[in-house]
Write an enzyme that holds these catalytic residues in place. Structure first.
Site, PDB file in Angstrom:
ATOM      1  CE1 TYR A 191      33.679  41.787  36.660  1.00 31.97           C
ATOM      2  CE2 TYR A 191      35.498  40.496  35.480  1.00 31.97           C
ATOM      3  CZ  TYR A 191      34.751  41.015  36.821  1.00 31.97           C
ATOM      4  OH  TYR A 191      35.412  41.106  37.898  1.00 31.97           O
ATOM      5  CB  SER A 234      34.537  36.131  44.220  1.00 29.74           C
ATOM      6  OG  SER A 234      35.317  37.532  44.196  1.00 29.74           O
ATOM      7  CG  ASP A 269      39.179  36.935  37.164  1.00 31.16           C
ATOM      8  OD1 ASP A 269      38.884  35.821  37.619  1.00 31.16           O
ATOM      9  OD2 ASP A 269      38.546  38.037  37.305  1.00 31.16           O
ATOM     10  CD  GLN A 319      38.691  36.809  41.539  1.00 34.45           C
ATOM     11  OE1 GLN A 319      37.870  38.014  41.238  1.00 34.45           O
ATOM     12  NE2 GLN A 319      38.876  35.985  40.759  1.00 34.45           N
ATOM     13  CG  HIS A 366      31.067  38.315  40.800  1.00 35.88           C
ATOM     14  ND1 HIS A 366      31.076  38.752  39.556  1.00 35.88           N
ATOM     15  CD2 HIS A 366      32.100  38.975  41.399  1.00 35.88           C
ATOM     16  CE1 HIS A 366      32.030  39.811  39.301  1.00 35.88           C
ATOM     17  NE2 HIS A 366      32.600  39.993  40.454  1.00 35.88           N
TER      18      HIS A 366
HETATM   19  N1  LIG Z   1      35.742  39.256  42.319  1.00 39.24           N
HETATM   20  C1  LIG Z   1      35.444  40.384  42.197  1.00 39.24           C
HETATM   21  O1  LIG Z   1      34.477  41.017  42.724  1.00 39.24           O
HETATM   22  C2  LIG Z   1      36.327  41.521  41.451  1.00 39.24           C
HETATM   23  C3  LIG Z   1      36.192  42.929  41.262  1.00 39.24           C
HETATM   24  C4  LIG Z   1      37.059  43.707  40.864  1.00 39.24           C
HETATM   25  C5  LIG Z   1      38.037  43.048  39.869  1.00 39.24           C
HETATM   26  N2  LIG Z   1      38.198  41.712  39.859  1.00 39.24           N
HETATM   27  C6  LIG Z   1      38.812  41.267  38.961  1.00 39.24           C
HETATM   28  O2  LIG Z   1      40.420  41.764  39.197  1.00 39.24           O
HETATM   29  C7  LIG Z   1      40.801  42.312  38.063  1.00 39.24           C
HETATM   30  C8  LIG Z   1      41.700  43.329  38.431  1.00 39.24           C
HETATM   31  O3  LIG Z   1      41.240  44.384  39.262  1.00 39.24           O
HETATM   32  P1  LIG Z   1      40.695  45.808  38.835  1.00 39.24           P
HETATM   33  O4  LIG Z   1      40.452  45.762  37.469  1.00 39.24           O
HETATM   34  O5  LIG Z   1      39.800  46.290  39.822  1.00 39.24           O
HETATM   35  O6  LIG Z   1      42.109  46.696  39.307  1.00 39.24           O
HETATM   36  P2  LIG Z   1      43.604  46.753  38.937  1.00 39.24           P
HETATM   37  O7  LIG Z   1      44.257  45.610  37.902  1.00 39.24           O
HETATM   38  O8  LIG Z   1      44.285  47.103  40.157  1.00 39.24           O
HETATM   39  O9  LIG Z   1      43.992  48.164  38.267  1.00 39.24           O
HETATM   40  C9  LIG Z   1      43.264  48.442  36.808  1.00 39.24           C
HETATM   41  C10 LIG Z   1      43.826  49.700  36.264  1.00 39.24           C
HETATM   42  O10 LIG Z   1      44.924  50.089  36.546  1.00 39.24           O
HETATM   43  C11 LIG Z   1      45.658  50.525  35.207  1.00 39.24           C
HETATM   44  N3  LIG Z   1      46.880  50.044  34.967  1.00 39.24           N
HETATM   45  C12 LIG Z   1      47.039  48.529  34.747  1.00 39.24           C
HETATM   46  N4  LIG Z   1      48.437  48.412  34.580  1.00 39.24           N
HETATM   47  C13 LIG Z   1      49.152  49.696  34.785  1.00 39.24           C
HETATM   48  C14 LIG Z   1      50.548  50.025  34.853  1.00 39.24           C
HETATM   49  N5  LIG Z   1      51.447  48.867  34.632  1.00 39.24           N
HETATM   50  N6  LIG Z   1      50.772  51.100  35.060  1.00 39.24           N
HETATM   51  C15 LIG Z   1      49.983  52.072  35.433  1.00 39.24           C
HETATM   52  N7  LIG Z   1      48.338  51.909  35.428  1.00 39.24           N
HETATM   53  C16 LIG Z   1      48.052  50.414  35.265  1.00 39.24           C
HETATM   54  C17 LIG Z   1      44.545  50.009  34.374  1.00 39.24           C
HETATM   55  O11 LIG Z   1      44.396  51.130  33.028  1.00 39.24           O
HETATM   56  P3  LIG Z   1      44.360  50.543  31.518  1.00 39.24           P
HETATM   57  O12 LIG Z   1      43.656  49.264  31.522  1.00 39.24           O
HETATM   58  O13 LIG Z   1      43.830  51.677  31.043  1.00 39.24           O
HETATM   59  O14 LIG Z   1      45.698  50.237  30.983  1.00 39.24           O
HETATM   60  C18 LIG Z   1      43.122  49.995  34.903  1.00 39.24           C
HETATM   61  O15 LIG Z   1      42.785  51.570  35.150  1.00 39.24           O
HETATM   62  C19 LIG Z   1      39.710  42.733  37.146  1.00 39.24           C
HETATM   63  O16 LIG Z   1      39.923  42.976  35.935  1.00 39.24           O
HETATM   64  C20 LIG Z   1      39.001  41.581  37.425  1.00 39.24           C
HETATM   65  O17 LIG Z   1      39.215  40.590  36.558  1.00 39.24           O
HETATM   66  C21 LIG Z   1      37.367  40.930  40.493  1.00 39.24           C
END
Ligand SMILES: NC(=O)c1ccc[n+]([C@@H]2O[C@H](COP(=O)([O-])OP(=O)(O)OC[C@H]3O[C@@H](n4cnc5c(N)ncnc54)[C@H](OP(=O)(O)O)[C@@H]3O)[C@@H](O)[C@H]2O)c1
Length: 291
Positions: free
Chosen positions: A54, A143, A49, A177, A112
């Site tokens: 990004y 989204s 994703d 999303q 988005h």
């Molecule tokens: N459509 C939208 O507006 C939107 C907005 C936000 C996100 N997204 C999508 O959703 C995805 C996920 O959301 P997100 O990146 O906001 O947050 P998330 O997946 O909830 O959290 C990511 C964070 O948690 C840490 N982490 C990951 N696995 C872990 C584990 N097993 N134990 C401890 N810490 C852990 C990561 O650190 P490290 O990377 O340092 O390991 C990072 O700091 C995004 O990457 C993106 O693709 C979409």
């Protein structure tokens, strides 16, 4: 519940299948994206994703090619940013995203966020519909659309059908999303989407790590012998969503996909969910139709 595994898929309204576990790359540095995605593909994820904002579509595409996996086995998403809302800008951006990622087609393109006003939302959607007809994109969705934006989209789809020659010509909504986790459950939006067969993707499924140590979460992690991150991602899967955990850390990338040897009970799923509305990311969902 059905016994999911990492190969489980959801059949989209478009007719294509989407893997039920995705790999997020928001805040993954552009120069580390290929490595992170190859790591993810290596442990079995088949769904990446990304988004234009990004700045790492190129790294995702490189990983998809270098993985040597058949292109048809990988599901790749990008998103049209607010800056490119509107028919012409969105149309051009789809071509740019294809070129940047170096791919022949995009599995899923999402709008988005609903910002930009009604005319631009309709124009952007029309650009996505045409991209599907041209074979550049397979499935389309939105989204961060609130129910008011989703209702408007249904009106736009009906208008486009009337303007463009009938049923199907307005496009098919396949995916919504949203930030979804126990502190931002969005059951109202999920119900709207599920009632129409639309897949619900859950972003920030581990709340960006901000809720680790919560008493109920810690209790359930101990009870099931899993990490708190695994409990949160499994909660999302069992709610019927498609979680998109992000990590650049190899051990966590593997941990976040090791979800298929336990089942959270219905009582525990409910106990983890709160009535709070505490998004950790941005929140365009509540923006007005004119925003
Ligand atoms: N459509 C939208 O507006 C939107 C907005 C936000 C996100 N997204 C999508 O959703 C995805 C996920 O959301 P997100 O990146 O906001 O947050 P998330 O997946 O909830 O959290 C990511 C964070 O948690 C840490 N982490 C990951 N696995 C872990 C584990 N097993 N134990 C401890 N810490 C852990 C990561 O650190 P490290 O990377 O340092 O390991 C990072 O700091 C995004 O990457 C993106 O693709 C979409």
């Amino acid at each position: 519940m059905a016994a999911y595994n990492i190969n489980s898929v959801f059949k989209l309204n478009s007719g294509y299948e989407i893997p039920r576990l995705g790999f997020g790359v928001y805040q993954t540095p552009p120069d580390g994206t290929k490595k992170a995605c190859l790591e993810a593909l290596g442990v079995g994820y088949r769904h990446i994703d990304s988004a234009v904002v990004y700045r790492n579509e190129a790294g995702c595409g490189e990983a998809i090619r270098e993985s040597k996996l058949p292109r048809s086995e990988i599901f790749y998403t990008t998103k049209i940013p607010t800056k490119f809302m509107g028919y012409k800008a969105a149309k051009a951006q789809i071509d740019t995203s294809l070129k940047t990622a170096g791919l022949d087609y995009l599995d899923l393109v999402l709008i988005h966020a609903p910002y930009g006003g009604s005319a631009n939302r309709k124009g952007t959607w029309k650009a996505l519909v045409e991209a599907v007809e041209e074979g550049k994109v397979r499935s389309i969705g939105v989204s961060n659309y609130g129910i008011h934006h989703l209702d408007e989209l249904e009106t736009h789809i009906a208008e486009l059908e009337a303007e463009r020659g009938g049923k199907g010509k307005g496009g098919v909504l396949s995916v919504g999303q949203y930030e979804i986790h126990p502190w931002c459950a969005r059951n109202d939006v999920a119900e709207w989407l599920k009632a129409r067969g639309v897949a619900v993707e859950a972003y920030s499924p581990i709340v960006q790590g901000t809720r680790f140590g919560d008493a109920t979460l810690a209790r359930l992690a101990a009870k099931y012998g899993k990490s708190e991150a695994q409990v949160l991602i499994r909660w999302s899967l069992q709610k019927g969503y498609i979680p998109l955990p992000k990590s650049v850390t190899p051990a966590r990338i593997a941990e976040n996909a090791a979800l298929y040897d336990f089942d959270i009970s219905a009582d525990d799923l409910a106990a983890l969910e709160t009535d709070e509305y505490k998004p950790v990311c941005w929140d365009p969902v509540t923006s007005g139709l004119d925003a």
